[in-house]
Design a protein around this motif. Sequence first.
Motif, PDB file in Angstrom:
ATOM      1  N   HIS A  46       0.790  -1.212   0.000  1.00  0.00           N
ATOM      2  CA  HIS A  46       0.000   0.000   0.000  1.00  0.00           C
ATOM      3  C   HIS A  46       0.819   1.255   0.000  1.00  0.00           C
ATOM      4  O   HIS A  46       0.331   2.321   0.302  1.00  0.00           O
ATOM      5  CB  HIS A  46      -0.968  -0.030   1.173  1.00  0.00           C
ATOM      6  N   ALA A  53       9.574  -2.185  -2.373  1.00  0.00           N
ATOM      7  CA  ALA A  53       9.780  -3.191  -1.330  1.00  0.00           C
ATOM      8  C   ALA A  53       8.660  -3.029  -0.324  1.00  0.00           C
ATOM      9  O   ALA A  53       8.467  -1.962   0.204  1.00  0.00           O
ATOM     10  CB  ALA A  53      11.114  -2.984  -0.653  1.00  0.00           C
ATOM     11  N   ASN A  58       0.126  -6.257   3.996  1.00  0.00           N
ATOM     12  CA  ASN A  58      -0.533  -4.953   3.978  1.00  0.00           C
ATOM     13  C   ASN A  58      -1.558  -4.865   2.861  1.00  0.00           C
ATOM     14  O   ASN A  58      -1.337  -4.250   1.849  1.00  0.00           O
ATOM     15  CB  ASN A  58       0.472  -3.811   3.919  1.00  0.00           C
ATOM     16  N   ASP A 108      12.662  -7.538   9.576  1.00  0.00           N
ATOM     17  CA  ASP A 108      11.908  -6.469   8.927  1.00  0.00           C
ATOM     18  C   ASP A 108      11.131  -5.738  10.035  1.00  0.00           C
ATOM     19  O   ASP A 108      10.931  -6.299  11.118  1.00  0.00           O
ATOM     20  CB  ASP A 108      10.942  -7.128   7.921  1.00  0.00           C
ATOM     21  N   ASP A 110       7.905  -3.221   9.629  1.00  0.00           N
ATOM     22  CA  ASP A 110       6.439  -3.165   9.471  1.00  0.00           C
ATOM     23  C   ASP A 110       5.853  -4.519   9.096  1.00  0.00           C
ATOM     24  O   ASP A 110       6.305  -5.164   8.150  1.00  0.00           O
ATOM     25  CB  ASP A 110       6.070  -2.129   8.398  1.00  0.00           C
ATOM     26  N   PRO A 115       2.458  -4.475  14.071  1.00  0.00           N
ATOM     27  CA  PRO A 115       1.296  -4.821  13.227  1.00  0.00           C
ATOM     28  C   PRO A 115       1.100  -3.765  12.136  1.00  0.00           C
ATOM     29  O   PRO A 115       1.570  -2.637  12.275  1.00  0.00           O
ATOM     30  CB  PRO A 115       0.128  -4.798  14.214  1.00  0.00           C
ATOM     31  N   ILE A 116       0.438  -4.141  11.067  1.00  0.00           N
ATOM     32  CA  ILE A 116       0.110  -3.176  10.014  1.00  0.00           C
ATOM     33  C   ILE A 116      -1.088  -2.350  10.482  1.00  0.00           C
ATOM     34  O   ILE A 116      -2.100  -2.901  10.923  1.00  0.00           O
ATOM     35  CB  ILE A 116      -0.213  -3.909   8.690  1.00  0.00           C
ATOM     36  N   VAL A 117      -0.945  -1.040  10.425  1.00  0.00           N
ATOM     37  CA  VAL A 117      -2.030  -0.139  10.832  1.00  0.00           C
ATOM     38  C   VAL A 117      -2.244   0.921   9.747  1.00  0.00           C
ATOM     39  O   VAL A 117      -1.392   1.095   8.883  1.00  0.00           O
ATOM     40  CB  VAL A 117      -1.709   0.551  12.188  1.00  0.00           C
ATOM     41  N   ASP A 119      -2.316   4.251   9.965  1.00  0.00           N
ATOM     42  CA  ASP A 119      -1.441   5.421  10.027  1.00  0.00           C
ATOM     43  C   ASP A 119       0.009   4.968  10.260  1.00  0.00           C
ATOM     44  O   ASP A 119       0.348   4.466  11.334  1.00  0.00           O
ATOM     45  CB  ASP A 119      -1.924   6.318  11.191  1.00  0.00           C
ATOM     46  N   PRO A 120       0.885   5.143   9.253  1.00  0.00           N
ATOM     47  CA  PRO A 120       2.275   4.682   9.395  1.00  0.00           C
ATOM     48  C   PRO A 120       2.992   5.257  10.627  1.00  0.00           C
ATOM     49  O   PRO A 120       3.928   4.664  11.140  1.00  0.00           O
ATOM     50  CB  PRO A 120       2.947   5.166   8.109  1.00  0.00           C
ATOM     51  N   SER A 146      14.522  -1.788   7.071  1.00  0.00           N
ATOM     52  CA  SER A 146      13.203  -1.244   6.756  1.00  0.00           C
ATOM     53  C   SER A 146      13.249  -0.308   5.566  1.00  0.00           C
ATOM     54  O   SER A 146      14.297   0.236   5.234  1.00  0.00           O
ATOM     55  CB  SER A 146      12.688  -0.484   7.983  1.00  0.00           C
ATOM     56  N   GLU A 230       5.393   9.746   2.578  1.00  0.00           N
ATOM     57  CA  GLU A 230       6.258   9.563   3.755  1.00  0.00           C
ATOM     58  C   GLU A 230       7.710   9.749   3.331  1.00  0.00           C
ATOM     59  O   GLU A 230       8.221   9.039   2.468  1.00  0.00           O
ATOM     60  CB  GLU A 230       6.045   8.157   4.333  1.00  0.00           C
TER      61      GLU A 230
HETATM   62  O1  LIG Z   1      10.519  -2.603   5.031  1.00  0.00           O
HETATM   63  P1  LIG Z   1       9.388  -2.365   5.976  1.00  0.00           P
HETATM   64  O2  LIG Z   1       9.826  -1.986   7.355  1.00  0.00           O
HETATM   65  O3  LIG Z   1       8.419  -3.504   5.977  1.00  0.00           O
HETATM   66  O4  LIG Z   1       8.694  -1.095   5.366  1.00  0.00           O
HETATM   67  C1  LIG Z   1       7.783  -1.164   4.267  1.00  0.00           C
HETATM   68  C2  LIG Z   1       6.862   0.021   4.388  1.00  0.00           C
HETATM   69  O5  LIG Z   1       6.340  -0.044   5.722  1.00  0.00           O
HETATM   70  C3  LIG Z   1       5.487   1.028   6.124  1.00  0.00           C
HETATM   71  O6  LIG Z   1       4.263   0.956   5.412  1.00  0.00           O
HETATM   72  C4  LIG Z   1       3.497  -0.194   5.692  1.00  0.00           C
HETATM   73  O7  LIG Z   1       3.114  -0.162   7.090  1.00  0.00           O
HETATM   74  C5  LIG Z   1       2.231   0.952   7.443  1.00  0.00           C
HETATM   75  C6  LIG Z   1       1.997   0.881   8.943  1.00  0.00           C
HETATM   76  O8  LIG Z   1       1.451  -0.335   9.343  1.00  0.00           O
HETATM   77  C7  LIG Z   1       0.937   0.831   6.613  1.00  0.00           C
HETATM   78  O9  LIG Z   1       0.056   1.919   6.952  1.00  0.00           O
HETATM   79  C8  LIG Z   1       1.280   0.868   5.127  1.00  0.00           C
HETATM   80  O10 LIG Z   1       0.108   0.689   4.351  1.00  0.00           O
HETATM   81  C9  LIG Z   1       2.271  -0.254   4.810  1.00  0.00           C
HETATM   82  O11 LIG Z   1       2.673  -0.190   3.440  1.00  0.00           O
HETATM   83  C10 LIG Z   1       6.166   2.358   5.945  1.00  0.00           C
HETATM   84  O12 LIG Z   1       5.267   3.382   6.291  1.00  0.00           O
HETATM   85  C11 LIG Z   1       6.693   2.512   4.521  1.00  0.00           C
HETATM   86  O13 LIG Z   1       7.439   3.714   4.418  1.00  0.00           O
HETATM   87  C12 LIG Z   1       7.618   1.347   4.186  1.00  0.00           C
HETATM   88  O14 LIG Z   1       8.066   1.431   2.826  1.00  0.00           O
END
Ligand SMILES: O=P(O)(O)OC[C@H]1O[C@H](O[C@H]2O[C@H](CO)[C@@H](O)[C@H](O)[C@H]2O)[C@H](O)[C@@H](O)[C@@H]1O
Length: 261
Positions: A46, A53, A58, A108, A110, A115-117, A119-120, A146, A230
């Motif tokens: 998302h 990546a 998600n 990793d 997120d 947990p996936i939420v 709001d990042p 990450s 972001e």
């Molecule tokens: O490599 P990661 O640590 O797994 O990062 C990948 C992305 O993670 C985050 O986004 C994802 O998690 C968010 C919070 O749960 C969710 O709202 C979003 O939809 C997910 O895609 C982070 O915010 C991204 O910048 C990273 O690329």
Amino acid sequence: MISEFQMNMKKKLNKALGFQKSHSTKQWVNKISSSKTKNNDENGGHDLSMIIARTRSNPPLELTIDAASTSSDDSIYNSWVVEHPSALDSFDRMIKAAKGKKIVVFLDYDGTLSPIVDDPNRAFMSDEMRAAVREVAKYFPTAIISGRGREKVKEFVQLGNVYYAGSHGMDIMAPPRPVKACDGKYHTVVAGKKGSEVLFQPAKKYLPAIQEMITELEEETRKIHGATVEDNRFCVSVHYRQVREEDYNILQEKVKSVVKN
Ligand SMILES: O=P(O)(O)OC[C@H]1O[C@H](O[C@H]2O[C@H](CO)[C@@H](O)[C@H](O)[C@H]2O)[C@H](O)[C@@H](O)[C@@H]1O
């Protein structure tokens, strides 16, 4: 024979990962369902990260299914588990394979440690998970990798004994220790209270261009309801978890045109 340390570690990891069974089941089921019902990207991601990546868990929010509600959801989940078995189920096998080798743990953030939420900025890690990671890092060099900016991940994780690799590895910081040698080209030594921290930032010279792109993405996506950008310092994520499905294409086109230019 499994040692007391291994048993404790297994228990702690199981406890820390407990949230994933209850919390993320819905997301896993959701991901499978969404990949069947629409032409989603292979990771069900998302955020349209410039470096593609994403976490495996998600899925689109609008396809939410209550995993506990139907048996067909259970069977979707069960077949997902068959294809994606837990490493904990093979713990003894892993210990055997690791015998005599140096173990390094890569995690990793997120969807794995948190947990996936929606709001990042609120993807917090539980105290149990933090304790488990702290414990693991006492025994093995441990790195958290990450797509997020390194400082943001560090702020969430709050541990001093791990490596942080932000921006998909373009910004790495080692825990404080006596520094023997660095190549000087990509490494910077930062003196801290507990020793020196070494920063590895091979893409530093691209920062102005990346920042320019982030500003442009913010401008281009401002009018799309739910889209957020972001700033991950050496890369950027454009989130579409809260965007209406009918706006996905237009958002994607806008991101593509900024990246292309
Ligand atoms: O490599 P990661 O640590 O797994 O990062 C990948 C992305 O993670 C985050 O986004 C994802 O998690 C968010 C919070 O749960 C969710 O709202 C979003 O939809 C997910 O895609 C982070 O915010 C991204 O910048 C990273 O690329």
